[in-house]
Structures are given as C-alpha cells and as structure tokens.
Design a protein around this motif. Structure first.
Motif, PDB file in Angstrom:
ATOM      1  N   ILE A   1       0.832  -1.197   0.000  1.00 44.18           N
ATOM      2  CA  ILE A   1       0.000   0.000   0.000  1.00 44.18           C
ATOM      3  C   ILE A   1       0.871   1.253   0.000  1.00 44.18           C
ATOM      4  CG2 ILE A   1      -1.698   1.330   1.311  1.00 44.18           C
ATOM      5  CD1 ILE A   1      -2.855  -1.288   2.312  1.00 44.18           C
ATOM      6  N   SER A   2       0.588   2.155  -0.927  1.00 41.32           N
ATOM      7  CA  SER A   2       1.386   3.372  -1.107  1.00 41.32           C
ATOM      8  C   SER A   2       0.782   4.539  -0.313  1.00 41.32           C
ATOM      9  CB  SER A   2       1.434   3.750  -2.580  1.00 41.32           C
ATOM     10  OG  SER A   2       0.137   4.146  -3.032  1.00 41.32           O
ATOM     11  N   GLN A   3       1.497   5.644  -0.319  1.00 43.49           N
ATOM     12  CA  GLN A   3       1.008   6.859   0.327  1.00 43.49           C
ATOM     13  C   GLN A   3      -0.297   7.318  -0.316  1.00 43.49           C
ATOM     14  OE1 GLN A   3       2.066   8.760   2.878  1.00 43.49           O
ATOM     15  NE2 GLN A   3       0.524  10.330   2.558  1.00 43.49           N
TER      16      GLN A   3
ATOM     17  N   GLN B   1      -2.499   5.500  -2.079  1.00 39.50           N
ATOM     18  CA  GLN B   1      -3.555   4.542  -1.757  1.00 39.50           C
ATOM     19  C   GLN B   1      -4.041   4.739  -0.326  1.00 39.50           C
ATOM     20  OE1 GLN B   1      -1.202   1.090  -2.868  1.00 39.50           O
ATOM     21  NE2 GLN B   1      -2.670   0.557  -4.477  1.00 39.50           N
ATOM     22  N   SER B   2      -3.111   5.015   0.571  1.00 42.32           N
ATOM     23  CA  SER B   2      -3.486   5.268   1.968  1.00 42.32           C
ATOM     24  C   SER B   2      -4.429   6.459   2.071  1.00 42.32           C
ATOM     25  CB  SER B   2      -2.241   5.525   2.820  1.00 42.32           C
ATOM     26  OG  SER B   2      -1.413   4.387   2.867  1.00 42.32           O
ATOM     27  N   MET B   3      -4.148   7.517   1.315  1.00 38.16           N
ATOM     28  CA  MET B   3      -4.996   8.703   1.354  1.00 38.16           C
ATOM     29  C   MET B   3      -6.415   8.369   0.896  1.00 38.16           C
ATOM     30  SD  MET B   3      -4.650  12.392  -0.545  1.00 38.16           S
ATOM     31  CE  MET B   3      -5.245  11.706  -2.099  1.00 38.16           C
ATOM     32  N   HIS B   4      -6.533   7.527  -0.151  1.00 35.42           N
ATOM     33  CA  HIS B   4      -7.865   7.146  -0.634  1.00 35.42           C
ATOM     34  C   HIS B   4      -8.611   6.313   0.410  1.00 35.42           C
ATOM     35  CE1 HIS B   4      -7.200   8.923  -4.476  1.00 35.42           C
ATOM     36  NE2 HIS B   4      -6.264   8.062  -4.850  1.00 35.42           N
ATOM     37  N   ILE B   5      -7.881   5.453   1.119  1.00 27.66           N
ATOM     38  CA  ILE B   5      -8.504   4.647   2.174  1.00 27.66           C
ATOM     39  C   ILE B   5      -8.932   5.538   3.338  1.00 27.66           C
ATOM     40  CG2 ILE B   5      -8.110   2.812   3.864  1.00 27.66           C
ATOM     41  CD1 ILE B   5      -6.174   1.565   1.778  1.00 27.66           C
ATOM     42  N   ILE B   6      -8.087   6.501   3.688  1.00 30.33           N
ATOM     43  CA  ILE B   6      -8.437   7.468   4.740  1.00 30.33           C
ATOM     44  C   ILE B   6      -9.700   8.221   4.345  1.00 30.33           C
ATOM     45  CG2 ILE B   6      -7.714   9.595   5.889  1.00 30.33           C
ATOM     46  CD1 ILE B   6      -4.791   8.485   5.636  1.00 30.33           C
ATOM     47  N   THR B   7      -9.797   8.607   3.083  1.00 30.02           N
ATOM     48  CA  THR B   7     -10.990   9.304   2.577  1.00 30.02           C
ATOM     49  C   THR B   7     -12.225   8.422   2.705  1.00 30.02           C
ATOM     50  OG1 THR B   7      -9.640  10.566   1.009  1.00 30.02           O
ATOM     51  CG2 THR B   7     -12.000  10.473   0.580  1.00 30.02           C
ATOM     52  N   ALA B   8     -12.061   7.133   2.388  1.00 28.48           N
ATOM     53  CA  ALA B   8     -13.182   6.195   2.531  1.00 28.48           C
ATOM     54  C   ALA B   8     -13.650   6.142   3.979  1.00 28.48           C
ATOM     55  CB  ALA B   8     -12.774   4.805   2.046  1.00 28.48           C
ATOM     56  N   CYS B   9     -12.695   6.159   4.903  1.00 29.87           N
ATOM     57  CA  CYS B   9     -13.044   6.174   6.336  1.00 29.87           C
ATOM     58  C   CYS B   9     -13.803   7.442   6.691  1.00 29.87           C
ATOM     59  CB  CYS B   9     -11.786   6.064   7.186  1.00 29.87           C
ATOM     60  SG  CYS B   9     -10.991   4.452   7.145  1.00 29.87           S
ATOM     61  N   ASN B  10     -13.338   8.580   6.177  1.00 35.13           N
ATOM     62  CA  ASN B  10     -14.024   9.846   6.431  1.00 35.13           C
ATOM     63  C   ASN B  10     -15.469   9.785   5.940  1.00 35.13           C
ATOM     64  OD1 ASN B  10     -11.108  11.866   5.501  1.00 35.13           O
ATOM     65  ND2 ASN B  10     -11.552  10.744   7.377  1.00 35.13           N
ATOM     66  N   ASN B  11     -15.660   9.224   4.759  1.00 32.55           N
ATOM     67  CA  ASN B  11     -16.994   9.143   4.172  1.00 32.55           C
ATOM     68  C   ASN B  11     -17.926   8.226   4.957  1.00 32.55           C
ATOM     69  OD1 ASN B  11     -16.254  10.910   2.127  1.00 32.55           O
ATOM     70  ND2 ASN B  11     -15.714   9.280   0.693  1.00 32.55           N
ATOM     71  N   LYS B  12     -17.349   7.253   5.658  1.00 31.97           N
ATOM     72  CA  LYS B  12     -18.139   6.333   6.477  1.00 31.97           C
ATOM     73  C   LYS B  12     -18.159   6.755   7.950  1.00 31.97           C
ATOM     74  CE  LYS B  12     -19.078   3.332   3.203  1.00 31.97           C
ATOM     75  NZ  LYS B  12     -20.468   3.024   2.771  1.00 31.97           N
ATOM     76  N   ASN B  13     -17.593   7.939   8.229  1.00 33.51           N
ATOM     77  CA  ASN B  13     -17.547   8.462   9.609  1.00 33.51           C
ATOM     78  C   ASN B  13     -16.854   7.506  10.572  1.00 33.51           C
ATOM     79  OD1 ASN B  13     -18.930  10.831   8.883  1.00 33.51           O
ATOM     80  ND2 ASN B  13     -20.905   9.821   9.150  1.00 33.51           N
ATOM     81  N   LYS B  14     -15.737   6.927  10.126  1.00 33.88           N
ATOM     82  CA  LYS B  14     -14.942   6.026  10.953  1.00 33.88           C
ATOM     83  C   LYS B  14     -13.509   6.546  11.029  1.00 33.88           C
ATOM     84  CE  LYS B  14     -18.268   2.996  11.537  1.00 33.88           C
ATOM     85  NZ  LYS B  14     -18.299   1.650  10.933  1.00 33.88           N
ATOM     86  N   SER B  15     -12.860   6.320  12.153  1.00 31.43           N
ATOM     87  CA  SER B  15     -11.475   6.747  12.318  1.00 31.43           C
ATOM     88  C   SER B  15     -10.538   5.823  11.547  1.00 31.43           C
ATOM     89  CB  SER B  15     -11.086   6.759  13.797  1.00 31.43           C
ATOM     90  OG  SER B  15     -11.795   7.754  14.487  1.00 31.43           O
ATOM     91  N   CYS B  16      -9.400   6.357  11.151  1.00 33.32           N
ATOM     92  CA  CYS B  16      -8.420   5.596  10.379  1.00 33.32           C
ATOM     93  C   CYS B  16      -7.047   5.679  11.028  1.00 33.32           C
ATOM     94  CB  CYS B  16      -8.337   6.135   8.947  1.00 33.32           C
ATOM     95  SG  CYS B  16      -7.351   5.091   7.858  1.00 33.32           S
ATOM     96  N   LEU B  17      -6.425   4.507  11.233  1.00 35.61           N
ATOM     97  CA  LEU B  17      -5.124   4.436  11.905  1.00 35.61           C
ATOM     98  C   LEU B  17      -4.170   3.591  11.061  1.00 35.61           C
ATOM     99  CD1 LEU B  17      -6.463   3.713  15.498  1.00 35.61           C
ATOM    100  CD2 LEU B  17      -5.518   5.891  14.687  1.00 35.61           C
ATOM    101  N   PRO B  18      -3.349   4.209  10.222  1.00 35.62           N
ATOM    102  CA  PRO B  18      -2.372   3.447   9.453  1.00 35.62           C
ATOM    103  C   PRO B  18      -1.280   2.870  10.346  1.00 35.62           C
ATOM    104  CG  PRO B  18      -2.691   5.670   8.558  1.00 35.62           C
ATOM    105  CD  PRO B  18      -3.311   5.642   9.903  1.00 35.62           C
TER     106      PRO B  18
END
Length: 267
Positions: A55-57, A59-76
């Motif tokens: 997973i790249s930087q 890709q991580s940003m897109h996953i973080i965005t997905a978490c934001n959209n689902k109102n969930k916290s994200c911890l890489p």
C-alpha cells in the motif's frame, strides 16, 4: 464531514483511554472499495497495514478518505520508525498511527516528537488534507495534540522485558501485542500458543493494566469463540482479521468444497 471525523477521533481516543471494548477492521489491500466494504460492518475504526503490504502513500490517502466518508477513524500502521512517512500520513488525514516494533522509551519519544505539534513534539505546520486545505487549520493545530491517537506494538521479548519503561508515557493511547514476532524473537517462530509466548503476552497485558492502558490483539480468524477468548485474556482493543485473511479463509473453504467432488484437486 470534517466535524463528524473529529468527533469520531475524539470518541475513539476516549474509549481507548477508558479501556472500553474497541473493534477494528484491518486492510492490507490498497483499494478503497475493499475498505468501504469492511467499514459497512459495525467496527470503530480501520487500520491500514502499510508494514506488510504494498500500500502506497496515495492509496493510503484514498482509504483514509473512505473512512471519512463512512464516519470512521483511520489508523495506518507505518512500515518503520520514519518521521517522513508518519507526517505524510497525518497530513493526509489519518487520526493517528500504529507503530510496530517499539523497543524502548527512546523509540516512543521519537515517535511522539514526529507526530505531535510543539510544545510536545516537532511536527511541521503544513496545509494539507488533514487541515481541510487551510479551512480548518487553526482548530486542527490547536486540538491535534489532545485528539491524536498513538498506538504502539510490542513485538519482541526484549520489548516485553522493558515494557514498563516503554509504556510509561502519557502520549500512548493503546498497546498491541504481536505474538508472531514475539515467537520469532524467542526462537520458536509461529508457535504463538507456546507457553513462553503466552507468558510474554500476559506480561504486556499486566503492564497495560498497571499503567491503565488499552491492550490490543489481532484475531486472524474471527468467530464468537475467538473474540470471547481474547476478551477473557483481558484484551479490549480487538483487530478483527483482515481483508487478506477473509479471502484466505474463503479460498480454504473453496478448496475443501472442490476436493469433495474432485479429489484430484485436493491440496
């Protein structure tokens, strides 16, 4: 959305600090659609495994965005103790980081220095996605040190022996035990049920109780029984399998089904 994101971060940190039961999903596949599927479950947050994946930087940003959209916290989970990767993930909007292979109090001090703003640390003040591109800069910078989440992993017998010194830091929100790496450091790789590994894990749990810290474990195959077992062992931060483990288990079941009717395909 920004407000909801902040509230989720505050709530997750509060629950960890109060040692409430917290469930986390886990992704090792760099596709935000997979993350969205995981986030449809009733989990509290999502971990991104950058350490053991490709997973790249970005890709991580897109996953973080997905978490934001689902109102969930994200911890890489970062790949190494590296100030650049931690700062870039935080500026991408992560709510904190999970850091593997923490071996000493000095390790913790370095990580805190990289992720917290002055006067606690030396994180640079930038304008990026985390600060809503400047629109939320003041509130983000003012509250980050109090809201951000730091989770460290204890993954060697040396770290277990130094556990009290390592976790005696008020900036740590939770500790995760890494039994596989602990088994490797003991010269019995993969034997996570060996008494030496069990004793080492228990030592970490007891130290977390002493310092009133949440203690976490990764449950590779999720069931009522395996989760209950982890809770009985006094883990309250439970990482529920991962997308890779879910697909692995599916493949195992398909192999069993296939070999039932076609023995030549039996593995």
């Amino acid at each position: 959305m920004i407000k909801n994101k902040i509230m989720n971060r505050i709530e997750l940190k509060k629950n960890l600090r109060e040692k409430k039961l917290v469930f986390s999903a886990w992704t090792s596949i760099g596709n935000s659609q997979v993350s969205e599927l995981l986030l449809e479950s009733n989990v509290d947050c999502l971990g991104i495994d950058i350490e053991h994946s490709t997973i790249s930087q970005e890709q991580s940003m897109h996953i973080i965005t997905a978490c934001n959209n689902k109102n969930k916290s994200c911890l890489p989970r970062v790949a190494s103790h590296n100030s650049e990767s931690i700062r870039r993930l935080l500026d991408s909007g992560a709510d904190g980081v999970i850091v593997p292979n923490v071996e000493s109090a000095n390790d913790v001090n370095s990580i805190v220095n990289w992720m917290k703003y002055s006067p606690i640390g030396q994180r640079g003040y930038g304008i990026a996605r985390a600060q809503n591109y400047g629109h939320s800069f003041q509130s983000y910078a003012k509250n980050w040190n109090d809201e951000s989440i730091l989770i460290i992993q204890i993954e060697s017998i040396n770290a277990v022996k130094n556990i009290d010194k390592i976790i005696n830091n008020k900036n740590i929100d939770a500790v995760i035990v890494g039994p596989y790496d602990i088994s490797g450091s003991l010269g019995i790789p993969g034997q996570i049920n060996h008494q030496k590994v069990v004793n080492a894990s228990s030592a970490v749990v007891n130290a977390c109780k002493k310092f009133n810290l949440s203690c976490g474990i990764h449950v590779p195959s999720v069931s009522i029984e395996t989760v209950k077992d982890s809770i009985l062992k006094e883990f309250n931060f439970i990482i529920l399998a991962s997308d890779v483990f879910i697909l692995r288990d599916w493949a195992k079941n398909i192999n069993l089904i296939s070999s039932e009717w076609n023995p030549s395909k039996k593995k």
